[in-house]
Design an enzyme around this catalytic site. Structure first.
Site, PDB file in Angstrom:
ATOM      1  N   HIS A 170       0.844  -1.195   0.000  1.00 22.21           N
ATOM      2  CA  HIS A 170       0.000   0.000   0.000  1.00 22.21           C
ATOM      3  C   HIS A 170       0.883   1.251   0.000  1.00 22.21           C
ATOM      4  O   HIS A 170       1.800   1.365   0.797  1.00 22.21           O
ATOM      5  CB  HIS A 170      -0.893  -0.023   1.246  1.00 22.21           C
ATOM      6  CG  HIS A 170      -1.738   1.190   1.427  1.00 22.21           C
ATOM      7  ND1 HIS A 170      -1.779   1.893   2.602  1.00 22.21           N
ATOM      8  CD2 HIS A 170      -2.572   1.829   0.572  1.00 22.21           C
ATOM      9  CE1 HIS A 170      -2.610   2.911   2.484  1.00 22.21           C
ATOM     10  NE2 HIS A 170      -3.107   2.896   1.253  1.00 22.21           N
TER      11      HIS A 170
ATOM     12  N   HIS B  45       1.530  11.903  -1.022  1.00 19.54           N
ATOM     13  CA  HIS B  45       0.696  11.250  -0.029  1.00 19.54           C
ATOM     14  C   HIS B  45      -0.340  12.243   0.480  1.00 19.54           C
ATOM     15  O   HIS B  45      -0.024  13.163   1.222  1.00 19.54           O
ATOM     16  CB  HIS B  45       1.527  10.737   1.149  1.00 19.54           C
ATOM     17  CG  HIS B  45       0.782   9.763   2.012  1.00 19.54           C
ATOM     18  ND1 HIS B  45      -0.376  10.078   2.669  1.00 19.54           N
ATOM     19  CD2 HIS B  45       1.021   8.457   2.301  1.00 19.54           C
ATOM     20  CE1 HIS B  45      -0.813   9.032   3.341  1.00 19.54           C
ATOM     21  NE2 HIS B  45       0.022   8.031   3.121  1.00 19.54           N
TER      22      HIS B  45
END
Length: 363
Positions: free
Chosen positions: A47, A95
């Site tokens: 992930h 992110h």
């Protein structure tokens, strides 16, 4: 004499036929996987693959992995996910927000993957891009072109989602089409601009990913909404099961969720403990009537998660490094060191980071 010649001929023919059925090389670290359909192999997923928590960024809270993408691949990871954002007229890997953690261009990351694939010709790799700012298919395609990786891309024979349409790993390797690229979500123009860019939820369903308790993991489909809570409908649709097994920690400061590293050895454990990957994988296999095609985790080297995936595939892997070797290659600190530095940015930086995560959401 004639019998001996006939017998020798038979052995040659038989050996040739057997070689065609079972390749002499390993596919995705096992010769036993070569003849299996892509859909009937469990692929370990990292992930947020490019977002590393290490000394270079002060063990940033934004990191979801300890080891970089190349080391992930060398250790057996075969699904790589990343978030794509628009930044200064380019597509970068960030992110949640590019103000939080920006690891550079999408094409640079794809080049890293391509270099590894060049050196490992019998490996099938899957990329799943979260299209956070709805980049157009042509712009994503241009990033793949810059990385010179499109020649590896697999395009399905049809837009249908039946499991039977997926080739075996060996067929993908033989055809040189051993990169599968999913995008969540992508505009319909991809079908003509770049047909290898596959809309994730046309081909995949996922269980919930926002879990904050070891007792709350479930295999029930959550996305796409058309199959939510309907396991039989999801399976019958032909979509591939992606099993999220990620635990979040709700931080009291600003109420932001971050990866729960305090419980990571339990979360990723192959053992029979509550909340473990081993138990969840068995539960999902039972519920789906088949092994999950993808298993997605944070900090894949913990557990280690690959043990559960190998067990699901029923293999003893060859040709990969173990996670201890991988950690030594980059001389990263052990998990306890990461915990000691988990605030990463320091006082003010942590407040800013968590504030951004709270405002835009943490995927």
């Amino acid at each position: 004499m004639h019998r001996l010649l006939y017998f020798s001929y038979f052995l040659v023919v038989f050996s040739t036929a057997l070689a065609q059925i079972t390749p002499s090389y390993a596919c995705n670290n096992s010769p036993d996987l070569c003849t299996r359909s892509y859909a009937n192999v469990t692929h370990l997923g990292a992930h947020d693959s490019p977002f590393i928590r290490d000394q270079s960024n002060g063990f940033s809270l934004s990191g979801n992995q300890n080891l970089n993408t190349t080391l992930q691949l060398q250790s057996g990871v075969r699904l790589l996910t990343a978030q794509v954002h628009k930044f200064n007229n380019a597509l970068n890997l960030c992110h949640t927000s590019c103000d939080l953690l920006n690891t550079g261009s999408l094409s640079s990351w794809l080049k890293e993957i391509r270099r590894w694939m060049d050196q490992n010709p019998h490996e099938v790799v899957t990329v799943l891009l979260v299209n956070s700012d709805n980049a157009a298919a042509k712009d994503l395609h241009n990033e793949f072109l810059r990385a010179n990786i499109t020649n590896y891309a697999y395009t399905p024979r049809s837009a249908g989602t039946a499991l039977s349409t997926w080739p075996t790993l060996n067929e993908m390797i033989s055809n040189g089409t051993r990169l599968v690229a999913f995008v969540a979500n992508i505009d319909s123009s991809a079908q003509t601009v770049a047909p290898y860019l596959l809309d994730e939820f046309t081909y995949i369903f996922e269980n919930p990913y926002e879990v904050s308790s070891l007792t709350n993991f479930t295999c029930s489909p959550d996305r796409p909404s058309s199959v939510r809570g309907q396991t039989s409908v999801a399976i019958e649709s032909g979509r591939l099961p992606l099993m999220n097994h990620i635990l979040y920690d709700l931080q009291s400061l600003l109420g932001a969720s971050v990866p729960d590293i305090d419980n990571i050895t339990t979360t990723n454990a192959p053992s029979n403990v509550v909340g473990s990957l081993g138990i969840a994988a068995d539960d999902c296999k039972k519920e789906y009537g088949k092994i999950p095609t993808f298993v997605l985790v944070d900090f894949f080297d913990q557990g280690p998660a690959i043990e559960t995936v190998d067990r699901l595939n029923g293999i003893t892997a060859v040709g990969r490094i173990n996670t201890t070797e991988a950690a030594q290659k980059v001389k990263i600190s052990q998990t306890n060191s990461a915990k000691g530095n988990r605030c990463g940015y320091g006082g003010l930086g942590l407040v800013v980071s968590l504030g951004i995560a709270l405002m835009v959401g943490w995927f």
